[in-house]
Motif scaffolding. Sequence first.
Motif, mmCIF file in Angstrom:
data_model
loop_
_atom_site.group_PDB
_atom_site.id
_atom_site.type_symbol
_atom_site.label_atom_id
_atom_site.label_comp_id
_atom_site.label_asym_id
_atom_site.label_seq_id
_atom_site.Cartn_x
_atom_site.Cartn_y
_atom_site.Cartn_z
ATOM 1 N N PHE A 82 3.874 -3.807 -2.888
ATOM 2 C CA PHE A 82 5.198 -4.386 -3.154
ATOM 3 C C PHE A 82 6.193 -3.793 -2.142
ATOM 4 O O PHE A 82 5.862 -3.706 -0.972
ATOM 5 C CB PHE A 82 5.606 -4.133 -4.606
ATOM 6 C CG PHE A 82 4.753 -4.913 -5.574
ATOM 7 C CD1 PHE A 82 5.141 -6.174 -5.993
ATOM 8 C CD2 PHE A 82 3.537 -4.418 -6.022
ATOM 9 C CE1 PHE A 82 4.350 -6.918 -6.858
ATOM 10 C CE2 PHE A 82 2.744 -5.153 -6.886
ATOM 11 C CZ PHE A 82 3.154 -6.403 -7.305
ATOM 12 N N ALA A 83 7.340 -3.332 -2.640
ATOM 13 C CA ALA A 83 8.407 -2.909 -1.722
ATOM 14 C C ALA A 83 8.038 -1.704 -0.857
ATOM 15 O O ALA A 83 8.694 -1.434 0.144
ATOM 16 C CB ALA A 83 9.664 -2.587 -2.522
ATOM 17 N N PRO A 112 2.387 -12.400 -0.538
ATOM 18 C CA PRO A 112 3.040 -13.102 0.582
ATOM 19 C C PRO A 112 4.305 -12.399 1.091
ATOM 20 O O PRO A 112 4.559 -12.382 2.290
ATOM 21 C CB PRO A 112 3.383 -14.467 -0.015
ATOM 22 C CG PRO A 112 2.525 -14.615 -1.213
ATOM 23 C CD PRO A 112 2.266 -13.237 -1.735
ATOM 24 N N ALA A 113 5.077 -11.801 0.181
ATOM 25 C CA ALA A 113 6.346 -11.187 0.594
ATOM 26 C C ALA A 113 6.141 -9.916 1.403
ATOM 27 O O ALA A 113 7.045 -9.497 2.143
ATOM 28 C CB ALA A 113 7.199 -10.904 -0.631
ATOM 29 N N GLN A 114 4.971 -9.275 1.282
ATOM 30 C CA GLN A 114 4.746 -8.001 1.982
ATOM 31 C C GLN A 114 3.988 -8.170 3.292
ATOM 32 O O GLN A 114 3.982 -7.267 4.129
ATOM 33 C CB GLN A 114 3.991 -7.022 1.070
ATOM 34 C CG GLN A 114 4.608 -6.816 -0.289
ATOM 35 C CD GLN A 114 6.091 -6.495 -0.223
ATOM 36 O OE1 GLN A 114 6.540 -5.758 0.674
ATOM 37 N NE2 GLN A 114 6.874 -7.057 -1.126
ATOM 38 N N LEU A 115 3.349 -9.324 3.464
ATOM 39 C CA LEU A 115 2.560 -9.537 4.677
ATOM 40 C C LEU A 115 3.370 -9.389 5.972
ATOM 41 O O LEU A 115 2.884 -8.808 6.933
ATOM 42 C CB LEU A 115 1.881 -10.911 4.612
ATOM 43 C CG LEU A 115 0.565 -10.923 3.833
ATOM 44 C CD1 LEU A 115 0.136 -12.341 3.519
ATOM 45 C CD2 LEU A 115 -0.525 -10.217 4.621
ATOM 46 N N PRO A 116 4.617 -9.907 6.013
ATOM 47 C CA PRO A 116 5.384 -9.765 7.258
ATOM 48 C C PRO A 116 5.527 -8.322 7.712
ATOM 49 O O PRO A 116 5.479 -8.032 8.910
ATOM 50 C CB PRO A 116 6.760 -10.347 6.895
ATOM 51 C CG PRO A 116 6.509 -11.231 5.753
ATOM 52 C CD PRO A 116 5.355 -10.657 5.003
ATOM 53 N N PHE A 117 5.669 -7.396 6.762
ATOM 54 C CA PHE A 117 5.858 -5.988 7.128
ATOM 55 C C PHE A 117 4.579 -5.398 7.705
ATOM 56 O O PHE A 117 4.611 -4.626 8.664
ATOM 57 C CB PHE A 117 6.317 -5.186 5.905
ATOM 58 C CG PHE A 117 7.598 -5.706 5.334
ATOM 59 C CD1 PHE A 117 8.725 -5.795 6.121
ATOM 60 C CD2 PHE A 117 7.663 -6.146 4.034
ATOM 61 C CE1 PHE A 117 9.904 -6.304 5.617
ATOM 62 C CE2 PHE A 117 8.837 -6.654 3.524
ATOM 63 C CZ PHE A 117 9.962 -6.729 4.312
ATOM 64 N N PHE A 151 6.333 -15.785 8.118
ATOM 65 C CA PHE A 151 6.466 -14.327 7.994
ATOM 66 C C PHE A 151 7.772 -13.849 8.632
ATOM 67 O O PHE A 151 8.439 -12.948 8.118
ATOM 68 C CB PHE A 151 5.281 -13.615 8.661
ATOM 69 C CG PHE A 151 3.985 -13.798 7.929
ATOM 70 C CD1 PHE A 151 3.964 -14.160 6.587
ATOM 71 C CD2 PHE A 151 2.767 -13.607 8.560
ATOM 72 C CE1 PHE A 151 2.775 -14.334 5.901
ATOM 73 C CE2 PHE A 151 1.569 -13.769 7.889
ATOM 74 C CZ PHE A 151 1.573 -14.138 6.561
ATOM 75 N N VAL A 159 5.112 6.622 -3.177
ATOM 76 C CA VAL A 159 5.419 6.388 -1.754
ATOM 77 C C VAL A 159 5.873 7.683 -1.084
ATOM 78 O O VAL A 159 5.446 7.999 0.037
ATOM 79 C CB VAL A 159 6.520 5.314 -1.613
ATOM 80 C CG1 VAL A 159 6.891 5.112 -0.154
ATOM 81 C CG2 VAL A 159 6.053 4.005 -2.210
ATOM 82 N N PHE A 202 7.939 4.646 -6.331
ATOM 83 C CA PHE A 202 8.511 5.313 -5.157
ATOM 84 C C PHE A 202 8.204 6.806 -5.122
ATOM 85 O O PHE A 202 8.279 7.426 -4.058
ATOM 86 C CB PHE A 202 10.008 5.012 -5.058
ATOM 87 C CG PHE A 202 10.259 3.595 -4.638
ATOM 88 C CD1 PHE A 202 9.990 3.180 -3.351
ATOM 89 C CD2 PHE A 202 10.691 2.657 -5.548
ATOM 90 C CE1 PHE A 202 10.161 1.861 -2.964
ATOM 91 C CE2 PHE A 202 10.876 1.337 -5.180
ATOM 92 C CZ PHE A 202 10.605 0.932 -3.885
ATOM 93 N N ARG A 204 16.944 -5.443 1.657
ATOM 94 C CA ARG A 204 16.810 -3.974 1.700
ATOM 95 C C ARG A 204 18.113 -3.330 2.172
ATOM 96 O O ARG A 204 18.469 -2.228 1.743
ATOM 97 C CB ARG A 204 15.669 -3.563 2.647
ATOM 98 C CG ARG A 204 14.318 -4.071 2.238
ATOM 99 C CD ARG A 204 13.787 -3.343 0.998
ATOM 100 N NE ARG A 204 12.662 -4.053 0.452
ATOM 101 C CZ ARG A 204 11.410 -3.951 0.907
ATOM 102 N NH1 ARG A 204 11.153 -3.148 1.909
ATOM 103 N NH2 ARG A 204 10.440 -4.636 0.358
#
Lengths: 211, 406
Positions: free
Chosen positions: B300-301, B324-329, A180, B278, B275, A191
């Motif tokens: 997502f983003a 998986p790509a969003q879990l860190p956030f 992560f 969002v 967005f 970004r």
Amino acid sequence: MDGAVISTWLAALLTLGIMSFVYKDNLYYKICEAIFIGISAGYWFITYFWDSLYRIAWIGVVHEGRYVLLGGVVLGAMMLMRLFGKIGWIARWPLAFIVGATAGLKMMVYFTTNAMAQIHGTVDDTMVAFGGGDLYDLIGRLVILIGTVTGLIYFYFSKEHKGLFGGVAKVGTWFLMITFGASFGYTVMSRMSLLLGRIEFLLTDWLKLVK
Amino acid sequence: MLALLRIAKSIVFISSLLFVISILPTHSVYSRDTSPSSSDLGPITVRAFDTDNDAGGSITVEWDDPGYERLSGFAGFLVWRTNTLTGTSDSVEVTPFGTRTYDDRSVSDDSTYSYSVAALVNGERLMSTPSMQVRSSKQWFDGRLTWVLILGLIICGAVIYFIESAKRGTKLFLRRIAGLEAIDEAVGRATEMGRPILFVAGIQDMDDVQTIAGLTILGSIARTVAEYDTKINMPVRASLVMTAARETIKHAYVTAGRPDAYNDDMVHYVTDEQFGFVAAVDGIMVRERPAACFFLGAFFAESLIMAETGNSIGAIQVAGTAMPAQLPFFVAACDYTLIGEELFAASAYLSGEPRQLGSLKGADVGKAIAMIVILVGVIATTIASAWNSESMLWIENLLRQMFSTG
């Protein structure tokens, strides 16, 4: 005034309006937010109307005689039954159809790509490395092997994470967190490039400060 | 005499030289053999057959090269197709150097075809005799996926077994998930503070299993919300999700014995634009200042934007996604995060529904199989390579074959 100039000014003012949220919620942001939501909702309404109702339902069924599409039209009409109190329960049927049909359609794809291909990839790569390869490659594959197995143990819900099992699951958690962290850094950088793109637009296209 | 001797030596030398030259290969091994002419070579043998394990519309053509590729003017093999029903012929493809097979995917299952292959040499077409007539057809079973079927049946069998066990009242054990304990805490906090709860079920439609898992958890949260008499606000991006979420919350309020407290405005559509949605959610957060935010579904983003805004207003946040790509956030910005399959496990745990519990237990069987296969495969390969063990090599090959998806 040239249309391109007007659109550049509009885009720049709306960009600044949305960015002003970083400072705090304010009237300028609220106006931009309302414009964004209103226009996008209207845009999607028109898109769905012409793509689904007109092109598929009207042209497809009436003009091209593809009567199989009537199934979708009927399901769509059933959704509208929500508007009529006593027969509102009919709207649950198309919902159940969508969920059920999607689950059936995606089951095979998910099983082969998310399960079989993942296992094959891990097993095959690790096998290749253990069957011969240089030391660095071997260490790399060993890390993948440990990460995969301990990660699977972390996501095993039928046993409490205690004792040795809990310890192995803890290793899996470490692998997840390291992944992560790396993913976080990578995405933040991407970004940043989006932010730079907007700043470049403001400085180049709008203010003409950069050529 | 001396002159005669020199002449004799010269003759011997020249003869030896000629002999050596005669036994040397006439060309370097790297050059093409131009000695045979096309007329010296035998015919090209062509074989055409229906392509295996496909949905029809494809014929495979194979041919043998008697040596045309070694000719200096060789330009390639031309695959020539004749529709034997209509009698029309056309060239299909000029194959690259070294190719002996071609998969013709431009055929109809309703026609029969025969194929010829022509060697293109110095602008001439040296045509083979036509192949036997062939027709393409679809196969109802893809033999390459036999192991997928077997493993699928094993896992589905395990799922059905556990579902039936749960239905019969067998208590299925699932370990407690940390994020779930925070849900009651978050709702309680909102009640004490007199502030609403914000729930976002991702930005995907009802055809995403994560949205369904999010709505299942919503049912449990909404029941607590109804019991505590707290407010819930749920903006949605898709109309079908709105319908399903309203049904879910309504059912929860009825179950909690408070149907009168429910109203449709708890769930409201915003826009399909990612967005735009969002921007609206962020606006709701800073204006209504919910005490608890739940982000459970496919994101997502927008994940970091929403989670950061929730963090900035001091809300207790519980998130869960299998992206998986969003879990860190979510891990960085939320108080609790349900990682990947924990989202589905939470859904099963909270609902206590036999079908969900059984599915999760069945999936655990699949994970156990995966772990065993990986470990056995690694051990077998190591032994096979270190001690040349044939039995281990057999196991290795079997595992490779089992998990190959074609």
